[in-house]
Motif scaffolding. Sequence first.
Motif, PDB file in Angstrom:
ATOM      1  N   VAL A   1      -0.579  17.913  65.587  1.00 44.76           N
ATOM      2  CA  VAL A   1      -0.939  16.488  65.618  1.00 44.76           C
ATOM      3  C   VAL A   1      -0.322  15.856  64.373  1.00 44.76           C
ATOM      4  O   VAL A   1      -0.645  16.234  63.260  1.00 44.76           O
ATOM      5  CB  VAL A   1      -2.462  16.302  65.631  1.00 44.76           C
ATOM      6  N   ILE A   2       0.598  14.894  64.570  1.00 40.71           N
ATOM      7  CA  ILE A   2       1.266  14.273  63.423  1.00 40.71           C
ATOM      8  C   ILE A   2       0.419  13.171  62.792  1.00 40.71           C
ATOM      9  O   ILE A   2       0.620  12.823  61.638  1.00 40.71           O
ATOM     10  CB  ILE A   2       2.687  13.782  63.759  1.00 40.71           C
ATOM     11  N   CYS A   3      -0.530  12.616  63.543  1.00 42.44           N
ATOM     12  CA  CYS A   3      -1.538  11.692  63.020  1.00 42.44           C
ATOM     13  C   CYS A   3      -2.487  11.356  64.164  1.00 42.44           C
ATOM     14  O   CYS A   3      -2.212  11.667  65.324  1.00 42.44           O
ATOM     15  CB  CYS A   3      -0.935  10.441  62.397  1.00 42.44           C
ATOM     16  N   SER A   4      -3.596  10.718  63.835  1.00 38.59           N
ATOM     17  CA  SER A   4      -4.573  10.365  64.872  1.00 38.59           C
ATOM     18  C   SER A   4      -5.475   9.250  64.366  1.00 38.59           C
ATOM     19  O   SER A   4      -5.383   8.836  63.217  1.00 38.59           O
ATOM     20  CB  SER A   4      -5.412  11.587  65.260  1.00 38.59           C
ATOM     21  N   GLY A   5      -6.364   8.831  65.231  1.00 39.79           N
ATOM     22  CA  GLY A   5      -7.337   7.806  64.865  1.00 39.79           C
ATOM     23  C   GLY A   5      -8.557   8.379  64.182  1.00 39.79           C
ATOM     24  O   GLY A   5      -9.462   7.645  63.815  1.00 39.79           O
ATOM     25  N   TYR A   6      -8.596   9.689  64.002  1.00 39.08           N
ATOM     26  CA  TYR A   6      -9.746  10.326  63.353  1.00 39.08           C
ATOM     27  C   TYR A   6      -9.687  10.167  61.838  1.00 39.08           C
ATOM     28  O   TYR A   6      -8.612  10.208  61.243  1.00 39.08           O
ATOM     29  CB  TYR A   6      -9.818  11.810  63.717  1.00 39.08           C
ATOM     30  N   LEU A   7     -10.824  10.022  61.233  1.00 43.82           N
ATOM     31  CA  LEU A   7     -10.946   9.861  59.784  1.00 43.82           C
ATOM     32  C   LEU A   7     -10.240  11.018  59.065  1.00 43.82           C
ATOM     33  O   LEU A   7     -10.452  12.180  59.385  1.00 43.82           O
ATOM     34  CB  LEU A   7     -12.425   9.822  59.387  1.00 43.82           C
ATOM     35  N   GLY A   8      -9.360  10.667  58.139  1.00 45.68           N
ATOM     36  CA  GLY A   8      -8.628  11.658  57.380  1.00 45.68           C
ATOM     37  C   GLY A   8      -7.290  12.054  57.978  1.00 45.68           C
ATOM     38  O   GLY A   8      -6.526  12.793  57.374  1.00 45.68           O
ATOM     39  N   LYS A   9      -6.994  11.592  59.176  1.00 49.08           N
ATOM     40  CA  LYS A   9      -5.731  11.928  59.851  1.00 49.08           C
ATOM     41  C   LYS A   9      -4.920  10.678  60.192  1.00 49.08           C
ATOM     42  O   LYS A   9      -4.006  10.730  60.998  1.00 49.08           O
ATOM     43  CB  LYS A   9      -6.016  12.693  61.161  1.00 49.08           C
ATOM     44  N   GLU A  10      -5.261   9.539  59.579  1.00 48.55           N
ATOM     45  CA  GLU A  10      -4.650   8.259  59.943  1.00 48.55           C
ATOM     46  C   GLU A  10      -3.197   8.116  59.514  1.00 48.55           C
ATOM     47  O   GLU A  10      -2.466   7.317  60.082  1.00 48.55           O
ATOM     48  CB  GLU A  10      -5.433   7.091  59.334  1.00 48.55           C
ATOM     49  N   GLU A  11      -2.778   8.860  58.509  1.00 49.03           N
ATOM     50  CA  GLU A  11      -1.411   8.753  57.991  1.00 49.03           C
ATOM     51  C   GLU A  11      -0.488   9.747  58.692  1.00 49.03           C
ATOM     52  O   GLU A  11      -0.876  10.889  58.951  1.00 49.03           O
ATOM     53  CB  GLU A  11      -1.379   9.014  56.491  1.00 49.03           C
ATOM     54  N   LEU A  12       0.741   9.329  58.982  1.00 50.52           N
ATOM     55  CA  LEU A  12       1.749  10.176  59.606  1.00 50.52           C
ATOM     56  C   LEU A  12       2.077  11.332  58.672  1.00 50.52           C
ATOM     57  O   LEU A  12       2.422  11.122  57.511  1.00 50.52           O
ATOM     58  CB  LEU A  12       2.997   9.334  59.876  1.00 50.52           C
ATOM     59  N   ASP A  13       1.943  12.565  59.155  1.00 49.38           N
ATOM     60  CA  ASP A  13       2.216  13.758  58.348  1.00 49.38           C
ATOM     61  C   ASP A  13       3.625  14.259  58.670  1.00 49.38           C
ATOM     62  O   ASP A  13       3.825  15.014  59.607  1.00 49.38           O
ATOM     63  CB  ASP A  13       1.173  14.840  58.635  1.00 49.38           C
ATOM     64  N   THR A  14       4.589  13.831  57.876  1.00 50.20           N
ATOM     65  CA  THR A  14       5.992  14.179  58.137  1.00 50.20           C
ATOM     66  C   THR A  14       6.281  15.648  57.883  1.00 50.20           C
ATOM     67  O   THR A  14       7.300  16.154  58.341  1.00 50.20           O
ATOM     68  CB  THR A  14       6.944  13.307  57.302  1.00 50.20           C
TER      69      THR A  14
END
Length: 91
Positions: free
Chosen positions: A72-85
Amino acid sequence: MRYTEYVRLKTGRYQSVGTFGETIYAYEVLTGITDSPEYHQISKDEFDSFETWAQENISDLKKMYEIINRPVICSGYLGKEELDTSLFRDL
């Protein structure tokens, strides 16, 4: 880049494909009880063929299963909102 910067370009049932910026293609699927978006990196070819693999029968989900098992490169879940390149792959 935040998950809110995703641009939805093609839609299907509870799913879509689109972009982050101009070069990052992503598959969006709604998850959980709140239908929070979750994004997986896809290739340009997978983006172009979305209408085909999005219609796979539930018993034959080869392409979709492959994509949702990618990080998962990002999501709407708290703590995962930023794109993880760091999770990006050469596709």
